[in-house]
Design a protein around this motif. Sequence first.
Motif, PDB file in Angstrom:
ATOM      1  N   ILE A  96       0.863  -1.185   0.000  1.00  0.00           N
ATOM      2  CA  ILE A  96       0.000   0.000   0.000  1.00  0.00           C
ATOM      3  C   ILE A  96       0.898   1.234   0.000  1.00  0.00           C
ATOM      4  O   ILE A  96       1.856   1.312   0.773  1.00  0.00           O
ATOM      5  N   CYS A  97       0.567   2.219  -0.850  1.00  0.00           N
ATOM      6  CA  CYS A  97       1.334   3.448  -0.939  1.00  0.00           C
ATOM      7  C   CYS A  97       0.637   4.556  -0.158  1.00  0.00           C
ATOM      8  O   CYS A  97      -0.588   4.710  -0.232  1.00  0.00           O
ATOM      9  N   PHE A  98       1.422   5.344   0.578  1.00  0.00           N
ATOM     10  CA  PHE A  98       0.918   6.486   1.338  1.00  0.00           C
ATOM     11  C   PHE A  98       1.702   7.718   0.910  1.00  0.00           C
ATOM     12  O   PHE A  98       2.933   7.692   0.891  1.00  0.00           O
ATOM     13  N   GLY A  99       0.969   8.794   0.592  1.00  0.00           N
ATOM     14  CA  GLY A  99       1.635   9.951   0.019  1.00  0.00           C
ATOM     15  C   GLY A  99       2.227   9.564  -1.321  1.00  0.00           C
ATOM     16  O   GLY A  99       1.676   8.740  -2.054  1.00  0.00           O
ATOM     17  N   ASP A 100       3.383  10.128  -1.636  1.00  0.00           N
ATOM     18  CA  ASP A 100       4.015   9.780  -2.910  1.00  0.00           C
ATOM     19  C   ASP A 100       5.345   9.066  -2.730  1.00  0.00           C
ATOM     20  O   ASP A 100       6.094   8.870  -3.694  1.00  0.00           O
ATOM     21  N   ARG A 101       5.657   8.644  -1.466  1.00  0.00           N
ATOM     22  CA  ARG A 101       6.984   8.052  -1.273  1.00  0.00           C
ATOM     23  C   ARG A 101       7.039   6.933  -0.251  1.00  0.00           C
ATOM     24  O   ARG A 101       8.095   6.311  -0.072  1.00  0.00           O
ATOM     25  N   LEU A 102       5.962   6.637   0.427  1.00  0.00           N
ATOM     26  CA  LEU A 102       5.997   5.637   1.496  1.00  0.00           C
ATOM     27  C   LEU A 102       5.151   4.424   1.119  1.00  0.00           C
ATOM     28  O   LEU A 102       3.978   4.554   0.771  1.00  0.00           O
ATOM     29  N   TRP A 103       5.762   3.248   1.223  1.00  0.00           N
ATOM     30  CA  TRP A 103       5.058   1.992   0.966  1.00  0.00           C
ATOM     31  C   TRP A 103       5.121   1.116   2.216  1.00  0.00           C
ATOM     32  O   TRP A 103       6.167   0.994   2.848  1.00  0.00           O
ATOM     33  N   ILE A 104       3.973   0.513   2.549  1.00  0.00           N
ATOM     34  CA  ILE A 104       3.928  -0.540   3.567  1.00  0.00           C
ATOM     35  C   ILE A 104       3.748  -1.845   2.816  1.00  0.00           C
ATOM     36  O   ILE A 104       2.786  -2.001   2.048  1.00  0.00           O
ATOM     37  N   CYS A 105       4.665  -2.773   3.027  1.00  0.00           N
ATOM     38  CA  CYS A 105       4.703  -3.966   2.179  1.00  0.00           C
ATOM     39  C   CYS A 105       4.898  -5.225   3.014  1.00  0.00           C
ATOM     40  O   CYS A 105       5.821  -5.293   3.831  1.00  0.00           O
ATOM     41  N   PRO A 106       4.049  -6.262   2.836  1.00  0.00           N
ATOM     42  CA  PRO A 106       4.307  -7.546   3.505  1.00  0.00           C
ATOM     43  C   PRO A 106       5.566  -8.184   2.938  1.00  0.00           C
ATOM     44  O   PRO A 106       5.955  -7.917   1.790  1.00  0.00           O
ATOM     45  N   SER A 107       6.192  -9.024   3.735  1.00  0.00           N
ATOM     46  CA  SER A 107       7.517  -9.535   3.388  1.00  0.00           C
ATOM     47  C   SER A 107       7.516 -10.424   2.150  1.00  0.00           C
ATOM     48  O   SER A 107       8.562 -10.580   1.503  1.00  0.00           O
TER      49      SER A 107
END
Length: 297
Positions: A106-117
């Motif tokens: 999932i992308c937040f803003g234009d530079r941060l991603w939360i990603c499962p391993s």
Amino acid sequence: MAWLQIKLLIAAEQAEVAEQLCLAQGAVAITLSDAQDNPVLEPLPGETRLWQQTELVALYDESIDISTITSELQMTLLLSEQHPPTFERLADKAWEREALTNWKPICFGDRLWICPSWQMVPDPAAVTVTLDPGLAFGTGSHPTTALCLNWLAQQPLAGKRIIDFGCGSGILAIAALKLGAVSALGIDQEPQALMATRDNAEHNQVADRLQLRETDTPPTNEVADIVVANILAEPLKQLAPQLSQLVLPGGWLLLSGILSSQAEAVMGAYQENFTFKTRQTEQEWCCLSAIKHPGKF
């Protein structure tokens, strides 16, 4: 091996009896959910509240006798003839693997991603937090967490000190550190949450800049440039004096876990010391950001 799934509509006061009956019949799993879109929000500490119309789903081995199950349920629970139990046979699957396929980056803003391993981030140059779903709250999928992550992704965090009160999985503190914060303090009353935060911080190679503390109330001897509290409206109002002391004059306070209808009451608890700047909303939830008045300690 296949399974038999039984669904029945019950009143809230029947839930305990229904659950015990299904277990006695051999159910291997039981789930209770809202049958009429009437969410239960903010139960009191130690309180378990159910929806007035509750759907119970019980999973049995396929060899179970349906007629016996139905008869016992009808006699014990006095189920309405208009809402008899429904049955469905389910083919066996690798359920854990099946569930994992639903978790995507999932992308937040234009530079941060939360990603499962087990997934790849679409943008290799992005700031990435690797985080798998676990027992502690916070994967980025819930609106309250997503709103905080979007806010953090838009801030100049380089050199900032962060306090994450009610840190859960540690997602907000870890994201802030990956975005450039110099240090973070995670606070939670649940030891399991602190363990999850520590594990996630180590996995993301930021554990050396993260401190953790178990407490029912925020410490009074710590201050930060940004304090984030993603909990619930009532605790936020009650903790206003303590949380306010954690923010440096001119620093930011970010409050989430608030229904839009509760925003004014929460803001009222902090307005003596803060000027509210933004109110972000997603679905029925909102996130409030505020700057502490200069000269306030």
